[in-house]
Write an enzyme that holds these catalytic residues in place. Structure first.
Site, PDB file in Angstrom:
ATOM      1  N   SER A  11       0.817  -1.217   0.000  1.00 64.17           N
ATOM      2  CA  SER A  11       0.000   0.000   0.000  1.00 64.17           C
ATOM      3  C   SER A  11       0.848   1.264   0.000  1.00 64.17           C
ATOM      4  O   SER A  11       0.354   2.352  -0.302  1.00 64.17           O
ATOM      5  CB  SER A  11      -0.939   0.015   1.214  1.00 64.17           C
ATOM      6  OG  SER A  11      -1.892  -1.015   1.134  1.00 64.17           O
TER       7      SER A  11
ATOM      8  N   GLY B  31      -4.509  -1.940  -0.665  1.00 64.99           N
ATOM      9  CA  GLY B  31      -3.731  -1.656  -1.862  1.00 64.99           C
ATOM     10  C   GLY B  31      -3.507  -0.170  -2.025  1.00 64.99           C
ATOM     11  O   GLY B  31      -4.124   0.652  -1.336  1.00 64.99           O
TER      12      GLY B  31
ATOM     13  N   GLY C 129      -3.019   3.619  -4.262  1.00 63.05           N
ATOM     14  CA  GLY C 129      -3.628   4.368  -5.354  1.00 63.05           C
ATOM     15  C   GLY C 129      -4.989   4.962  -5.035  1.00 63.05           C
ATOM     16  O   GLY C 129      -5.490   4.886  -3.915  1.00 63.05           O
TER      17      GLY C 129
ATOM     18  N   CYS D 227      -9.425  -1.838   3.942  1.00 67.23           N
ATOM     19  CA  CYS D 227      -8.683  -0.681   3.434  1.00 67.23           C
ATOM     20  C   CYS D 227      -9.119  -0.313   2.007  1.00 67.23           C
ATOM     21  O   CYS D 227     -10.224   0.207   1.829  1.00 67.23           O
ATOM     22  CB  CYS D 227      -7.183  -0.939   3.525  1.00 67.23           C
ATOM     23  SG  CYS D 227      -6.183   0.559   3.400  1.00 67.23           S
ATOM     24  N   PHE D 228      -8.312  -0.577   0.991  1.00 68.13           N
ATOM     25  CA  PHE D 228      -8.728  -0.304  -0.385  1.00 68.13           C
ATOM     26  C   PHE D 228     -10.004  -1.081  -0.694  1.00 68.13           C
ATOM     27  O   PHE D 228     -10.883  -0.593  -1.408  1.00 68.13           O
ATOM     28  CB  PHE D 228      -7.605  -0.721  -1.344  1.00 68.13           C
ATOM     29  CG  PHE D 228      -7.677  -0.071  -2.705  1.00 68.13           C
ATOM     30  CD1 PHE D 228      -7.288   1.241  -2.895  1.00 68.13           C
ATOM     31  CD2 PHE D 228      -8.115  -0.784  -3.801  1.00 68.13           C
ATOM     32  CE1 PHE D 228      -7.334   1.834  -4.156  1.00 68.13           C
ATOM     33  CE2 PHE D 228      -8.157  -0.210  -5.069  1.00 68.13           C
ATOM     34  CZ  PHE D 228      -7.770   1.108  -5.241  1.00 68.13           C
TER      35      PHE D 228
ATOM     36  N   GLN E  72     -12.919   0.888   0.427  1.00 67.04           N
ATOM     37  CA  GLN E  72     -13.230   1.983  -0.491  1.00 67.04           C
ATOM     38  C   GLN E  72     -13.954   1.475  -1.735  1.00 67.04           C
ATOM     39  O   GLN E  72     -14.895   2.117  -2.219  1.00 67.04           O
ATOM     40  CB  GLN E  72     -11.935   2.706  -0.860  1.00 67.04           C
ATOM     41  CG  GLN E  72     -11.266   3.392   0.321  1.00 67.04           C
ATOM     42  CD  GLN E  72      -9.809   3.697   0.089  1.00 67.04           C
ATOM     43  OE1 GLN E  72      -9.291   3.572  -1.018  1.00 67.04           O
ATOM     44  NE2 GLN E  72      -9.099   4.086   1.150  1.00 67.04           N
TER      45      GLN E  72
ATOM     46  N   ASN F 299      -3.323   2.642   7.220  1.00 65.22           N
ATOM     47  CA  ASN F 299      -2.468   3.103   6.131  1.00 65.22           C
ATOM     48  C   ASN F 299      -3.362   3.462   4.951  1.00 65.22           C
ATOM     49  O   ASN F 299      -3.600   2.643   4.075  1.00 65.22           O
ATOM     50  CB  ASN F 299      -1.458   2.039   5.711  1.00 65.22           C
ATOM     51  CG  ASN F 299      -0.663   2.473   4.488  1.00 65.22           C
ATOM     52  OD1 ASN F 299      -0.643   3.645   4.140  1.00 65.22           O
ATOM     53  ND2 ASN F 299      -0.033   1.518   3.825  1.00 65.22           N
TER      54      ASN F 299
ATOM     55  N   GLY G  48      -4.791   7.007   2.398  1.00 62.17           N
ATOM     56  CA  GLY G  48      -4.846   8.429   2.071  1.00 62.17           C
ATOM     57  C   GLY G  48      -6.159   8.842   1.452  1.00 62.17           C
ATOM     58  O   GLY G  48      -6.370  10.025   1.168  1.00 62.17           O
ATOM     59  N   PHE G  49      -7.051   7.864   1.226  1.00 66.14           N
ATOM     60  CA  PHE G  49      -8.383   8.137   0.687  1.00 66.14           C
ATOM     61  C   PHE G  49      -9.422   7.574   1.647  1.00 66.14           C
ATOM     62  O   PHE G  49      -9.118   6.705   2.482  1.00 66.14           O
ATOM     63  CB  PHE G  49      -8.561   7.477  -0.691  1.00 66.14           C
ATOM     64  CG  PHE G  49      -7.710   8.088  -1.770  1.00 66.14           C
ATOM     65  CD1 PHE G  49      -8.232   9.046  -2.633  1.00 66.14           C
ATOM     66  CD2 PHE G  49      -6.384   7.699  -1.935  1.00 66.14           C
ATOM     67  CE1 PHE G  49      -7.448   9.609  -3.623  1.00 66.14           C
ATOM     68  CE2 PHE G  49      -5.592   8.248  -2.924  1.00 66.14           C
ATOM     69  CZ  PHE G  49      -6.120   9.216  -3.765  1.00 66.14           C
TER      70      PHE G  49
ATOM     71  N   HIS H  44      -6.767  -2.015   9.653  1.00 63.11           N
ATOM     72  CA  HIS H  44      -6.101  -3.296   9.394  1.00 63.11           C
ATOM     73  C   HIS H  44      -6.217  -4.258  10.575  1.00 63.11           C
ATOM     74  O   HIS H  44      -5.374  -4.249  11.479  1.00 63.11           O
ATOM     75  CB  HIS H  44      -4.629  -3.055   9.059  1.00 63.11           C
ATOM     76  CG  HIS H  44      -4.427  -2.398   7.741  1.00 63.11           C
ATOM     77  ND1 HIS H  44      -4.352  -3.102   6.553  1.00 63.11           N
ATOM     78  CD2 HIS H  44      -4.322  -1.091   7.394  1.00 63.11           C
ATOM     79  CE1 HIS H  44      -4.192  -2.270   5.549  1.00 63.11           C
ATOM     80  NE2 HIS H  44      -4.171  -1.045   6.030  1.00 63.11           N
TER      81      HIS H  44
ATOM     82  N   GLU I 255      -5.505  -7.297  10.466  1.00 61.41           N
ATOM     83  CA  GLU I 255      -4.447  -8.302  10.340  1.00 61.41           C
ATOM     84  C   GLU I 255      -3.090  -7.786  10.812  1.00 61.41           C
ATOM     85  O   GLU I 255      -2.092  -8.518  10.749  1.00 61.41           O
ATOM     86  CB  GLU I 255      -4.322  -8.753   8.873  1.00 61.41           C
ATOM     87  CG  GLU I 255      -3.491  -7.865   7.978  1.00 61.41           C
ATOM     88  CD  GLU I 255      -4.089  -6.500   7.685  1.00 61.41           C
ATOM     89  OE1 GLU I 255      -3.372  -5.635   7.169  1.00 61.41           O
ATOM     90  OE2 GLU I 255      -5.288  -6.296   7.971  1.00 61.41           O
TER      91      GLU I 255
END
Length: 368
Positions: free
Chosen positions: A46, A226, A228, A252-253, A256, A294, A296-297, A342, A344
């Site tokens: 990530s 992940g 981006g 996380c990703f 989103q 972790n 940023g979006f 997270h 995990e």
């Protein structure tokens, strides 16, 4: 010691000495507030295309070992520390962090002003940056080079970090469930945590279709973390998973993308959440978890109660107590849920590990 500089796109410059590999590197400048887990941070996919500054003042004390990496390589674009440890002191260590960074070709810098850097990013937001060892050009030229680096907004990076071939992580002990896990930048500990609970995990590339997922006969589908911008990702396969009412869990990703599949939008946070000390509240119970982050979006979703989606009513399940950011989503019928943080986290904390048990419970109910 080799002279080096850290240059931000707004013209701020930090002077220091080279740490790790020498050369130059570019990426989004972010900071991590964790006091443990630097090896897990470095190897987390990530962090692809990000320069990470550690706010803890002393980094590298326990060196590097062969058991803790979250992937097969270091993914950070660059590394910023205040004071590298001069001595490695841990019985598991196989080499120093500085040597590890050199071996991996990761350009880093040690600067006395990591606190000033963090305050600058908190006030002005994450931004592009560059690290230059033995800078031979005027600072003005270095700033212009930094400004030409690609932005994280609009960046489609999952294909650069995900597996290209499917593989299987077998269940530990009796096999109870089959999980189709989409690798968007997955950390090694994620399928491990599911395998510990009797899941046979079929890890599939980020480009996997709905038919690819169903071909493994899954009891549930998982979408990983992940790097981006989530707005660049195709969520059509995930929407088919939800339409088919297959149990779903995202991290996380994956959270989103779950939000986007529900019809919600995502946005870039000012400086993101990165560390192991973020307080998150479960709105269902009021319980507060200290969690690893972790990202940023984030997902834009109503906090006031259930809302309509194409797949039934949903709600925000978790919120960040620092900024009220959405930290989790779930369908009210109980078949699909996700979290932004997270559970995990190998370096801890482990307050949220129960979420893997919840995923197993969802799959168990679907089997009944």
């Amino acid at each position: 010691m080799t002279r080096a500089v850290l240059v931000l796109e707004d013209g701020r410059v930090f002077h220091g000495t080279s740490y790790g590999a020498e050369g130059e590197t570019f990426g989004e400048m972010v900071f991590n507030t964790g006091m443990t887990g630097y090896q897990e941070t470095l190897t987390d996919p990530s962090y692809h295309r990000q320069i990470v500054a550690m706010t803890a003042p002393h980094i590298g004390n326990t060196g590097v070992n062969d058991e803790d990496p979250e992937s097969g390589r270091v993914w950070v674009a660059g590394y910023v520390v205040r004071e590298p440890s001069r001595v490695v002191s841990n019985w598991r260590a196989t080499r120093s962090l500085g040597d590890y960074l050199k071996d991996q070709g990761v350009v880093g810098i040690a600067i006395p002003g990591t606190r000033a850097l963090t305050r600058h990013l908190r006030e002005r937001g994450a931004m592009r940056a560059g690290i230059f060892s033995r800078p031979a050009r005027p600072v003005e030229e270095l700033v212009e080079r930094v400004r030409t680096a690609p932005s994280m907004v609009g960046a489609d990076l999952t294909g650069e970090v995900a597996t290209t071939e499917p593989y299987v992580v077998p269940a530990i002990g009796p096999k109870l469930y089959t999980v189709a896990a989409i690798d968007l930048g997955m950390k090694a500990m994620t399928p491990q945590r599911m395998a510990e609970r009797g899941c046979e995990v079929h890890v599939l590339p980020a480009t996997a279709t709905f038919d690819d997922m169903m071909a493994v006969g899954p009891d549930g589908v998982f979408f990983s973390n992940g790097p981006g911008d989530p707005a660049t990702a195709d969520v059509s396969a995930l929407r088919k998973v939800l339409e088919a009412k297959v149990p779903f869990f995202g991290i996380c990703f994956g959270n989103q993308l779950f939000g986007r599949a529900l019809g919600l939008s995502t946005y870039k946070l000012r400086y993101g959440h990165r560390g192991v000390n973020q307080p998150v509240q479960d709105v269902r119970t009021g319980k507060v978890e200290i969690s690893s982050h972790n990202h940023g979006f984030a997902v834009e979703a109503p906090l006031g109660g259930p809302f309509e989606t194409p797949y039934g009513l949903a709600e925000v399940s978790h919120v960040n107590l620092n900024d009220r950011c959405v930290e989790g989503l779930r369908l009210l019928d109980g078949r699909a849920f996700s979290v932004q943080y997270h559970p995990e986290a190998a370096a801890g904390p482990h307050d949220a590990a129960y979420l893997f048990d919840e995923f197993c419970e969802v799959m168990n109910r679907a089997q009944a």
